[in-house]
Design a protein around this motif. Structure first.
Motif, PDB file in Angstrom:
ATOM      1  N   ALA A  68       0.818  -1.218   0.000  1.00  0.00           N
ATOM      2  CA  ALA A  68       0.000   0.000   0.000  1.00  0.00           C
ATOM      3  C   ALA A  68       0.854   1.270   0.000  1.00  0.00           C
ATOM      4  CB  ALA A  68      -0.927  -0.014   1.209  1.00  0.00           C
ATOM      5  N   LEU A  69       2.058   1.187   0.562  1.00  0.00           N
ATOM      6  CA  LEU A  69       2.891   2.398   0.656  1.00  0.00           C
ATOM      7  C   LEU A  69       3.887   2.516  -0.505  1.00  0.00           C
ATOM      8  CD1 LEU A  69       3.630   2.398   4.497  1.00  0.00           C
ATOM      9  CD2 LEU A  69       2.336   4.155   3.256  1.00  0.00           C
ATOM     10  N   ALA A  70       3.918   1.490  -1.363  1.00  0.00           N
ATOM     11  CA  ALA A  70       4.891   1.509  -2.463  1.00  0.00           C
ATOM     12  C   ALA A  70       4.663   2.755  -3.319  1.00  0.00           C
ATOM     13  CB  ALA A  70       4.747   0.244  -3.304  1.00  0.00           C
ATOM     14  N   GLY A  71       5.744   3.441  -3.615  1.00  0.00           N
ATOM     15  CA  GLY A  71       5.641   4.593  -4.521  1.00  0.00           C
ATOM     16  C   GLY A  71       5.270   5.893  -3.841  1.00  0.00           C
ATOM     17  N   VAL A  72       5.041   5.890  -2.506  1.00  0.00           N
ATOM     18  CA  VAL A  72       4.806   7.180  -1.836  1.00  0.00           C
ATOM     19  C   VAL A  72       6.175   7.835  -1.664  1.00  0.00           C
ATOM     20  CG1 VAL A  72       3.870   8.386   0.171  1.00  0.00           C
ATOM     21  CG2 VAL A  72       2.816   6.238  -0.595  1.00  0.00           C
ATOM     22  N   PRO A  73       6.395   8.990  -2.321  1.00  0.00           N
ATOM     23  CA  PRO A  73       7.754   9.549  -2.322  1.00  0.00           C
ATOM     24  C   PRO A  73       8.240   9.938  -0.931  1.00  0.00           C
ATOM     25  CG  PRO A  73       6.177  11.047  -3.389  1.00  0.00           C
ATOM     26  CD  PRO A  73       5.420   9.803  -3.047  1.00  0.00           C
TER      27      PRO A  73
ATOM     28  N   ALA B   4      -2.519   4.180   4.355  1.00  0.00           N
ATOM     29  CA  ALA B   4      -1.618   4.528   3.241  1.00  0.00           C
ATOM     30  C   ALA B   4      -2.194   5.671   2.426  1.00  0.00           C
ATOM     31  CB  ALA B   4      -1.383   3.300   2.365  1.00  0.00           C
ATOM     32  N   ASP B   5      -3.513   5.661   2.285  1.00  0.00           N
ATOM     33  CA  ASP B   5      -4.168   6.716   1.516  1.00  0.00           C
ATOM     34  C   ASP B   5      -3.989   8.084   2.182  1.00  0.00           C
ATOM     35  OD1 ASP B   5      -5.804   7.335  -0.703  1.00  0.00           O
ATOM     36  OD2 ASP B   5      -7.452   7.733   0.715  1.00  0.00           O
ATOM     37  N   VAL B   6      -4.151   8.122   3.520  1.00  0.00           N
ATOM     38  CA  VAL B   6      -3.958   9.383   4.254  1.00  0.00           C
ATOM     39  C   VAL B   6      -2.521   9.863   4.047  1.00  0.00           C
ATOM     40  CG1 VAL B   6      -3.875  10.476   6.541  1.00  0.00           C
ATOM     41  CG2 VAL B   6      -5.725   8.863   6.000  1.00  0.00           C
ATOM     42  N   ILE B   7      -1.561   8.947   4.187  1.00  0.00           N
ATOM     43  CA  ILE B   7      -0.143   9.335   4.050  1.00  0.00           C
ATOM     44  C   ILE B   7       0.120   9.851   2.625  1.00  0.00           C
ATOM     45  CG2 ILE B   7       2.251   8.501   4.087  1.00  0.00           C
ATOM     46  CD1 ILE B   7       1.404   6.516   6.290  1.00  0.00           C
TER      47      ILE B   7
ATOM     48  N   VAL C 108       1.420  13.667   1.584  1.00  0.00           N
ATOM     49  CA  VAL C 108       2.707  13.854   0.910  1.00  0.00           C
ATOM     50  C   VAL C 108       2.506  14.466  -0.479  1.00  0.00           C
ATOM     51  CG1 VAL C 108       4.665  12.616  -0.093  1.00  0.00           C
ATOM     52  CG2 VAL C 108       3.895  12.070   2.209  1.00  0.00           C
ATOM     53  N   THR C 109       1.593  13.900  -1.255  1.00  0.00           N
ATOM     54  CA  THR C 109       1.450  14.406  -2.621  1.00  0.00           C
ATOM     55  C   THR C 109       0.786  15.787  -2.614  1.00  0.00           C
ATOM     56  OG1 THR C 109      -0.521  13.062  -2.835  1.00  0.00           O
ATOM     57  CG2 THR C 109       1.457  12.183  -3.826  1.00  0.00           C
ATOM     58  N   GLY C 110      -0.125  16.019  -1.647  1.00  0.00           N
ATOM     59  CA  GLY C 110      -0.759  17.343  -1.518  1.00  0.00           C
ATOM     60  C   GLY C 110       0.289  18.393  -1.227  1.00  0.00           C
ATOM     61  N   ALA C 111       1.191  18.088  -0.298  1.00  0.00           N
ATOM     62  CA  ALA C 111       2.226  19.061   0.079  1.00  0.00           C
ATOM     63  C   ALA C 111       3.178  19.300  -1.094  1.00  0.00           C
ATOM     64  CB  ALA C 111       2.997  18.543   1.293  1.00  0.00           C
TER      65      ALA C 111
END
Ligand code: T4K
Length: 379
Positions: free
Chosen positions: A263-268, A365-368, A372-375
Protein backbone atom coordinates in the motif's frame (compact mmCIF):
# COMPACT_ATOMS: atom_id res chain seq x y z
CA UNK A 1 -12.81 0.41 9.95
CA UNK A 2 -11.67 3.38 11.97
CA UNK A 3 -14.00 6.14 13.22
CA UNK A 4 -13.64 8.96 15.80
CA UNK A 5 -15.18 6.58 18.40
CA UNK A 6 -13.09 3.61 17.23
CA UNK A 7 -9.60 4.89 16.40
CA UNK A 8 -6.84 2.54 15.31
CA UNK A 9 -4.16 2.14 17.98
CA UNK A 10 -0.51 1.16 17.85
CA UNK A 11 -0.41 -1.53 20.49
CA UNK A 12 -3.96 -2.88 20.52
CA UNK A 13 -3.65 -6.08 22.59
CA UNK A 14 -3.76 -9.46 20.82
CA UNK A 15 -5.65 -12.19 22.65
CA UNK A 16 -5.76 -15.99 22.36
CA UNK A 17 -8.78 -18.15 23.31
CA UNK A 18 -10.97 -16.53 25.98
CA UNK A 19 -12.46 -19.94 26.81
CA UNK A 20 -9.03 -21.36 27.55
CA UNK A 21 -8.18 -18.28 29.63
CA UNK A 22 -11.35 -18.71 31.71
CA UNK A 23 -10.54 -22.41 32.15
CA UNK A 24 -7.06 -21.57 33.50
CA UNK A 25 -8.41 -18.83 35.77
CA UNK A 26 -11.13 -21.18 37.11
CA UNK A 27 -8.35 -23.58 38.07
CA UNK A 28 -6.56 -20.74 39.83
CA UNK A 29 -9.70 -19.93 41.86
CA UNK A 30 -10.17 -23.62 42.71
CA UNK A 31 -6.59 -23.80 44.01
CA UNK A 32 -6.84 -20.43 45.78
CA UNK A 33 -3.23 -19.80 44.74
CA UNK A 34 -2.95 -16.35 43.21
CA UNK A 35 0.74 -15.40 43.27
CA UNK A 36 4.17 -16.31 44.80
CA UNK A 37 5.53 -18.71 42.21
CA UNK A 38 2.24 -20.54 41.56
CA UNK A 39 1.81 -23.43 39.12
CA UNK A 40 0.76 -21.22 36.19
CA UNK A 41 3.86 -19.04 36.62
CA UNK A 42 6.03 -22.16 36.70
CA UNK A 43 4.36 -23.55 33.58
CA UNK A 44 4.68 -20.20 31.80
CA UNK A 45 8.42 -20.06 32.62
CA UNK A 46 8.98 -23.56 31.34
CA UNK A 47 7.11 -22.87 28.11
CA UNK A 48 9.04 -19.64 27.45
CA UNK A 49 12.36 -21.42 28.07
CA UNK A 50 11.31 -24.14 25.60
CA UNK A 51 10.06 -21.62 23.03
CA UNK A 52 13.33 -19.67 23.20
CA UNK A 53 15.55 -22.74 23.65
CA UNK A 54 17.24 -21.18 26.66
CA UNK A 55 18.09 -22.83 29.98
CA UNK A 56 16.45 -20.45 32.46
CA UNK A 57 13.45 -18.14 32.44
CA UNK A 58 12.46 -16.04 35.46
CA UNK A 59 9.18 -14.20 34.86
CA UNK A 60 8.47 -10.87 36.54
CA UNK A 61 5.60 -8.45 37.04
CA UNK A 62 6.79 -6.28 34.11
CA UNK A 63 9.74 -5.72 31.79
CA UNK A 64 11.08 -2.69 33.68
CA UNK A 65 11.38 -4.56 36.99
CA UNK A 66 12.94 -7.47 35.06
CA UNK A 67 15.55 -5.03 33.66
CA UNK A 68 16.19 -3.57 37.13
CA UNK A 69 16.65 -7.00 38.66
CA UNK A 70 18.90 -8.17 35.80
CA UNK A 71 21.04 -5.04 36.19
CA UNK A 72 21.38 -5.66 39.93
CA UNK A 73 21.97 -9.40 39.57
CA UNK A 74 24.77 -8.65 37.08
CA UNK A 75 26.34 -6.29 39.60
CA UNK A 76 26.32 -3.24 37.33
CA UNK A 77 27.40 0.05 38.92
CA UNK A 78 28.89 3.40 37.86
CA UNK A 79 28.17 3.90 34.15
CA UNK A 80 26.38 1.63 31.70
CA UNK A 81 26.24 2.32 27.96
CA UNK A 82 22.78 2.26 26.36
CA UNK A 83 21.14 3.63 23.25
CA UNK A 84 19.18 6.85 23.68
CA UNK A 85 16.88 5.69 20.89
CA UNK A 86 14.77 3.30 22.98
CA UNK A 87 11.77 3.34 25.30
CA UNK A 88 12.60 5.36 28.41
CA UNK A 89 12.49 2.24 30.64
CA UNK A 90 15.91 1.11 29.37
CA UNK A 91 17.52 4.27 30.81
CA UNK A 92 15.27 4.53 33.88
CA UNK A 93 16.08 0.98 34.97
CA UNK A 94 19.67 2.21 35.46
CA UNK A 95 19.16 5.69 36.90
CA UNK A 96 16.53 4.32 39.32
CA UNK A 97 19.38 2.35 40.87
CA UNK A 98 21.90 5.20 40.95
CA UNK A 99 23.70 4.05 37.79
CA UNK A 100 24.43 6.61 35.05
CA UNK A 101 23.09 5.68 31.63
CA UNK A 102 25.66 6.80 29.06
CA UNK A 103 23.97 7.22 25.71
CA UNK A 104 25.70 6.01 22.56
CA UNK A 105 24.59 6.57 18.98
CA UNK A 106 22.85 4.08 16.70
CA UNK A 107 23.26 2.76 13.18
CA UNK A 108 21.03 4.70 10.75
CA UNK A 109 19.85 1.61 8.88
CA UNK A 110 19.17 -0.78 11.77
CA UNK A 111 18.25 1.80 14.48
CA UNK A 112 20.32 -0.33 16.89
CA UNK A 113 23.44 0.53 18.93
CA UNK A 114 26.59 1.15 16.91
CA UNK A 115 29.40 -0.93 18.54
CA UNK A 116 32.02 1.68 17.52
CA UNK A 117 30.03 4.42 19.32
CA UNK A 118 29.76 2.14 22.36
CA UNK A 119 33.49 1.56 22.42
CA UNK A 120 34.13 5.32 22.19
CA UNK A 121 31.89 5.93 25.22
CA UNK A 122 33.74 3.56 27.58
CA UNK A 123 35.36 5.17 30.63
CA UNK A 124 37.04 3.68 33.73
CA UNK A 125 33.56 3.80 35.42
CA UNK A 126 31.86 1.68 32.74
CA UNK A 127 30.68 -1.73 33.99
CA UNK A 128 28.31 -2.86 31.28
CA UNK A 129 26.44 -2.41 28.01
CA UNK A 130 22.71 -2.78 27.42
CA UNK A 131 21.89 -3.45 23.78
CA UNK A 132 18.28 -3.15 22.63
CA UNK A 133 16.78 -5.31 19.85
CA UNK A 134 14.74 -2.35 18.67
CA UNK A 135 11.54 -3.08 16.70
CA UNK A 136 12.36 -6.80 17.08
CA UNK A 137 15.38 -6.37 14.75
CA UNK A 138 18.33 -8.05 16.51
CA UNK A 139 21.08 -5.74 17.72
CA UNK A 140 24.62 -6.22 16.39
CA UNK A 141 25.23 -9.03 18.86
CA UNK A 142 28.61 -9.98 17.41
CA UNK A 143 29.94 -6.41 17.47
CA UNK A 144 28.65 -5.70 20.98
CA UNK A 145 29.97 -9.02 22.33
CA UNK A 146 33.43 -8.23 20.95
CA UNK A 147 33.44 -4.79 22.61
CA UNK A 148 32.20 -6.27 25.91
CA UNK A 149 34.84 -8.99 25.86
CA UNK A 150 37.65 -6.60 24.91
CA UNK A 151 36.85 -4.34 27.88
CA UNK A 152 35.67 -7.00 30.35
CA UNK A 153 32.14 -5.56 30.55
CA UNK A 154 28.84 -7.31 31.26
CA UNK A 155 26.42 -7.43 28.33
CA UNK A 156 22.66 -7.36 28.80
CA UNK A 157 20.06 -7.19 26.04
CA UNK A 158 16.75 -5.39 26.38
CA UNK A 159 14.70 -7.80 24.27
CA UNK A 160 11.36 -6.14 25.07
CA UNK A 161 10.53 -6.11 21.34
CA UNK A 162 12.13 -9.41 20.41
CA UNK A 163 9.94 -12.22 21.72
CA UNK A 164 9.80 -14.96 19.08
CA UNK A 165 12.86 -13.59 17.26
CA UNK A 166 16.05 -15.45 16.32
CA UNK A 167 19.41 -14.69 14.78
CA UNK A 168 19.79 -17.44 12.22
CA UNK A 169 18.92 -20.61 14.12
CA UNK A 170 19.63 -19.18 17.59
CA UNK A 171 16.71 -17.75 19.49
CA UNK A 172 16.97 -14.43 21.32
CA UNK A 173 17.61 -15.28 24.96
CA UNK A 174 20.94 -16.91 24.23
CA UNK A 175 23.03 -13.77 23.77
CA UNK A 176 25.06 -11.70 26.23
CA UNK A 177 24.90 -12.51 29.95
CA UNK A 178 21.10 -12.33 29.92
CA UNK A 179 18.18 -10.91 27.95
CA UNK A 180 14.96 -9.29 29.16
CA UNK A 181 11.49 -9.56 27.61
CA UNK A 182 8.41 -7.40 28.13
CA UNK A 183 4.93 -8.90 27.94
CA UNK A 184 3.09 -5.60 28.30
CA UNK A 185 -0.44 -5.42 26.83
CA UNK A 186 0.84 -3.39 23.86
CA UNK A 187 3.41 -6.03 22.89
CA UNK A 188 2.34 -8.51 20.18
CA UNK A 189 2.65 -11.22 22.85
CA UNK A 190 1.30 -10.12 26.22
CA UNK A 191 0.46 -11.32 29.72
CA UNK A 192 -1.50 -8.10 30.53
CA UNK A 193 1.68 -6.83 32.24
CA UNK A 194 4.77 -8.97 32.56
CA UNK A 195 8.38 -9.52 31.73
CA UNK A 196 11.13 -12.10 32.04
CA UNK A 197 14.86 -12.57 32.40
CA UNK A 198 16.17 -15.36 30.20
CA UNK A 199 19.71 -16.66 30.48
CA UNK A 200 21.93 -19.74 30.24
CA UNK A 201 23.69 -18.71 33.47
CA UNK A 202 22.22 -20.82 36.32
CA UNK A 203 23.79 -18.70 39.05
CA UNK A 204 22.39 -15.49 37.59
CA UNK A 205 18.94 -17.05 37.25
CA UNK A 206 19.02 -18.20 40.90
CA UNK A 207 20.02 -14.72 42.02
CA UNK A 208 17.22 -13.12 39.99
CA UNK A 209 14.72 -15.57 41.50
CA UNK A 210 15.80 -14.61 45.01
CA UNK A 211 15.70 -10.88 44.22
CA UNK A 212 12.22 -11.23 42.71
CA UNK A 213 10.87 -12.48 46.05
CA UNK A 214 12.53 -10.27 48.72
CA UNK A 215 15.54 -12.61 48.87
CA UNK A 216 13.54 -15.43 50.51
CA UNK A 217 15.14 -18.87 50.29
CA UNK A 218 12.53 -20.49 52.54
CA UNK A 219 9.58 -19.59 54.79
CA UNK A 220 11.63 -17.32 57.04
CA UNK A 221 15.10 -17.46 55.55
CA UNK A 222 16.11 -14.23 53.79
CA UNK A 223 19.49 -14.75 52.15
CA UNK A 224 19.70 -11.79 49.78
CA UNK A 225 18.43 -8.21 49.42
CA UNK A 226 15.42 -8.20 47.15
CA UNK A 227 12.23 -6.58 45.98
CA UNK A 228 8.78 -7.70 44.85
CA UNK A 229 9.01 -8.52 41.15
CA UNK A 230 6.62 -11.47 41.16
CA UNK A 231 4.19 -12.22 38.35
CA UNK A 232 0.65 -13.07 39.46
CA UNK A 233 -1.11 -16.25 38.31
CA UNK A 234 -3.75 -14.45 36.25
CA UNK A 235 -1.00 -12.85 34.15
CA UNK A 236 0.70 -16.21 33.65
CA UNK A 237 -2.68 -17.62 32.50
CA UNK A 238 -2.91 -14.86 29.89
CA UNK A 239 0.69 -15.52 28.84
CA UNK A 240 0.07 -19.26 28.41
CA UNK A 241 -3.08 -18.64 26.34
CA UNK A 242 -1.30 -16.11 24.15
CA UNK A 243 1.70 -18.40 23.70
CA UNK A 244 -0.71 -21.01 22.36
CA UNK A 245 -1.93 -18.45 19.76
CA UNK A 246 1.43 -16.90 18.94
CA UNK A 247 1.86 -18.40 15.46
CA UNK A 248 -1.48 -16.95 14.30
CA UNK A 249 -0.58 -13.50 15.62
CA UNK A 250 2.84 -13.54 13.95
CA UNK A 251 1.25 -14.71 10.72
CA UNK A 252 -1.25 -11.86 10.88
CA UNK A 253 1.48 -9.33 11.64
CA UNK A 254 3.54 -10.66 8.73
CA UNK A 255 0.59 -10.32 6.36
CA UNK A 256 -0.09 -6.80 7.65
CA UNK A 257 3.55 -5.91 7.04
CA UNK A 258 3.28 -7.17 3.46
CA UNK A 259 0.06 -5.19 2.96
CA UNK A 260 1.76 -2.03 4.22
CA UNK A 261 4.67 -2.63 1.81
CA UNK A 262 2.19 -2.94 -1.07
CA UNK A 263 0.00 0.00 0.00
CA UNK A 264 2.89 2.40 0.66
CA UNK A 265 4.89 1.51 -2.46
CA UNK A 266 5.64 4.59 -4.52
CA UNK A 267 4.81 7.18 -1.84
CA UNK A 268 7.75 9.55 -2.32
CA UNK A 269 10.08 9.92 0.66
CA UNK A 270 8.17 7.42 2.80
CA UNK A 271 9.92 4.12 3.46
CA UNK A 272 8.82 1.04 5.34
CA UNK A 273 11.68 -0.28 7.50
CA UNK A 274 12.33 -3.88 6.43
CA UNK A 275 12.25 -6.47 9.23
CA UNK A 276 15.82 -7.30 8.24
CA UNK A 277 18.25 -10.15 8.69
CA UNK A 278 18.24 -13.88 8.71
CA UNK A 279 16.02 -15.69 11.24
CA UNK A 280 12.55 -15.58 12.80
CA UNK A 281 10.82 -12.21 13.13
CA UNK A 282 7.63 -11.17 14.97
CA UNK A 283 6.66 -8.21 12.74
CA UNK A 284 5.52 -6.47 15.93
CA UNK A 285 6.24 -2.92 14.77
CA UNK A 286 5.40 -1.32 11.45
CA UNK A 287 8.03 1.43 11.25
CA UNK A 288 8.03 4.04 8.53
CA UNK A 289 10.67 6.74 7.98
CA UNK A 290 9.84 10.08 6.39
CA UNK A 291 12.75 11.60 4.47
CA UNK A 292 13.48 15.34 4.88
CA UNK A 293 12.61 15.86 1.18
CA UNK A 294 9.32 13.89 1.33
CA UNK A 295 7.32 17.10 0.96
CA UNK A 296 5.40 16.70 4.22
CA UNK A 297 7.17 16.37 7.56
CA UNK A 298 6.87 13.37 9.87
CA UNK A 299 4.85 15.48 12.31
CA UNK A 300 2.45 16.61 9.56
CA UNK A 301 1.90 12.98 8.63
CA UNK A 302 1.27 11.96 12.25
CA UNK A 303 -1.16 14.88 12.70
CA UNK A 304 -3.07 13.93 9.52
CA UNK A 305 -3.27 10.28 10.61
CA UNK A 306 -4.51 11.24 14.07
CA UNK A 307 -7.13 13.57 12.54
CA UNK A 308 -8.29 10.57 10.50
CA UNK A 309 -8.68 8.17 13.41
CA UNK A 310 -5.21 6.58 13.31
CA UNK A 311 -3.22 7.03 16.53
CA UNK A 312 0.19 6.65 14.88
CA UNK A 313 3.15 7.16 17.25
CA UNK A 314 6.49 8.98 17.12
CA UNK A 315 8.35 6.26 19.03
CA UNK A 316 10.98 7.00 20.47
CA UNK A 317 11.10 10.75 19.90
CA UNK A 318 12.96 12.82 21.04
CA UNK A 319 15.42 10.20 22.36
CA UNK A 320 15.99 9.55 26.07
CA UNK A 321 18.86 12.09 26.22
CA UNK A 322 16.42 14.85 25.28
CA UNK A 323 13.91 13.98 28.01
CA UNK A 324 13.75 15.96 31.24
CA UNK A 325 15.43 13.50 33.62
CA UNK A 326 18.48 13.16 31.34
CA UNK A 327 18.64 16.47 29.51
CA UNK A 328 20.18 18.20 32.50
CA UNK A 329 22.75 15.42 32.83
CA UNK A 330 23.68 15.61 29.16
CA UNK A 331 23.51 19.21 27.97
CA UNK A 332 26.00 18.25 25.24
CA UNK A 333 24.15 15.21 23.98
CA UNK A 334 22.29 16.78 21.07
CA UNK A 335 25.51 17.44 19.26
CA UNK A 336 26.93 13.98 19.94
CA UNK A 337 24.04 11.74 18.93
CA UNK A 338 23.35 12.96 15.39
CA UNK A 339 21.97 9.66 14.08
CA UNK A 340 19.63 9.22 17.05
CA UNK A 341 18.28 12.73 16.57
CA UNK A 342 17.82 12.27 12.84
CA UNK A 343 16.04 8.90 13.17
CA UNK A 344 13.89 10.15 16.08
CA UNK A 345 12.70 13.01 13.82
CA UNK A 346 11.82 10.69 10.94
CA UNK A 347 10.05 7.66 12.42
CA UNK A 348 6.31 6.98 12.50
CA UNK A 349 5.00 3.72 13.95
CA UNK A 350 1.75 2.47 12.42
CA UNK A 351 -0.94 0.16 13.86
CA UNK A 352 -0.76 -3.59 13.34
CA UNK A 353 -1.92 -6.77 15.08
CA UNK A 354 -5.14 -8.74 14.90
CA UNK A 355 -7.32 -5.61 15.20
CA UNK A 356 -5.98 -4.21 11.90
CA UNK A 357 -7.47 -5.19 8.53
CA UNK A 358 -6.40 -4.68 4.91
CA UNK A 359 -8.98 -1.88 4.40
CA UNK A 360 -7.50 -0.17 7.51
CA UNK A 361 -4.04 -0.39 5.95
CA UNK A 362 -5.32 1.00 2.64
CA UNK A 363 -6.95 3.88 4.57
CA UNK A 364 -3.69 4.62 6.44
CA UNK A 365 -1.62 4.53 3.24
CA UNK A 366 -4.17 6.72 1.52
CA UNK A 367 -3.96 9.38 4.25
CA UNK A 368 -0.14 9.34 4.05
CA UNK A 369 -0.16 9.51 0.24
CA UNK A 370 -2.62 12.43 0.26
CA UNK A 371 -0.55 14.45 2.77
CA UNK A 372 2.71 13.85 0.91
CA UNK A 373 1.45 14.41 -2.62
CA UNK A 374 -0.76 17.34 -1.52
CA UNK A 375 2.23 19.06 0.08
CA UNK A 376 4.38 18.38 -3.00
CA UNK A 377 1.87 19.80 -5.47
CA UNK A 378 1.33 22.88 -3.25
CA UNK A 379 5.07 23.66 -3.19
N1 T4K B 1 12.31 -1.70 26.96
C1 T4K B 1 11.72 -1.38 25.79
C2 T4K B 1 12.56 -1.28 24.57
C3 T4K B 1 10.34 -1.17 25.74
O1 T4K B 1 9.74 -0.85 24.57
C4 T4K B 1 9.58 -1.31 26.92
C5 T4K B 1 8.16 -1.07 26.90
C6 T4K B 1 10.25 -1.67 28.12
C7 T4K B 1 11.63 -1.85 28.09
C8 T4K B 1 9.54 -1.81 29.43
O2 T4K B 1 8.68 -2.92 29.47
P1 T4K B 1 7.36 -2.86 30.46
O3 T4K B 1 7.83 -2.44 31.82
O4 T4K B 1 6.37 -1.89 29.85
O5 T4K B 1 6.88 -4.29 30.43
C9 T4K B 1 3.90 1.45 25.60
C10 T4K B 1 4.02 0.37 26.67
O6 T4K B 1 3.44 0.79 27.91
C11 T4K B 1 5.43 -0.08 26.93
O7 T4K B 1 5.31 -1.37 27.51
C12 T4K B 1 6.22 -0.23 25.64
N2 T4K B 1 7.61 -0.53 25.87
C13 T4K B 1 6.13 1.04 24.82
C14 T4K B 1 6.86 0.91 23.52
O8 T4K B 1 4.76 1.29 24.52
P2 T4K B 1 3.07 3.90 25.73
O9 T4K B 1 3.37 5.00 26.68
O10 T4K B 1 3.22 4.17 24.29
O11 T4K B 1 1.64 3.25 26.02
P3 T4K B 1 0.19 3.85 25.76
O12 T4K B 1 -0.56 3.82 27.05
O13 T4K B 1 0.28 5.14 25.03
O14 T4K B 1 -0.47 2.75 24.82
C15 T4K B 1 -0.15 2.62 23.45
C16 T4K B 1 -1.42 2.44 22.62
O15 T4K B 1 -2.00 1.17 22.91
C17 T4K B 1 -2.50 3.49 22.87
O16 T4K B 1 -2.95 4.01 21.63
C18 T4K B 1 -3.61 2.73 23.56
C19 T4K B 1 -3.39 1.27 23.17
N3 T4K B 1 -3.75 0.35 24.26
C20 T4K B 1 -2.95 0.35 25.37
C21 T4K B 1 -3.25 -0.52 26.42
C22 T4K B 1 -2.39 -0.52 27.65
C23 T4K B 1 -4.84 -0.47 24.14
O17 T4K B 1 -5.55 -0.42 23.11
N4 T4K B 1 -5.12 -1.35 25.16
C24 T4K B 1 -4.37 -1.41 26.30
O18 T4K B 1 -4.65 -2.24 27.18
O19 T4K B 1 4.04 2.71 26.17
Amino acid sequence: MTSPEQPLHVGRPNMGSRERFHELVDGMFDRAWFTNNGPLVQEFEQRIAEHHQVDHCVVMCNGTIALEIAIRALGLTGEVIVPSYTFIATAHALSWQGITPVFADIDPTTHNLDPAAVEAAITPRTTGIIGVHLWGRPADVTGLTEVAERHDLRLLFDAAHAFGVSIGETMIGNFGDAEVFSFHATKFFNSFEGGAIVTNDAELADKARLMRNFGFAGFDDVVHPGTNGKMVEVCAAMGIVNLEAIDEVIDRNRRNHESYARALAGVPGVELLPVGGDGQRNYQYVVVTVAPDAGASRDEIVAALQANGVLARRYFWPGCHNMAPYKALYPWAGSRLPVTEQVADQVVVLPTGTAVTDPDIDHIADVIRRVVTGARSAS
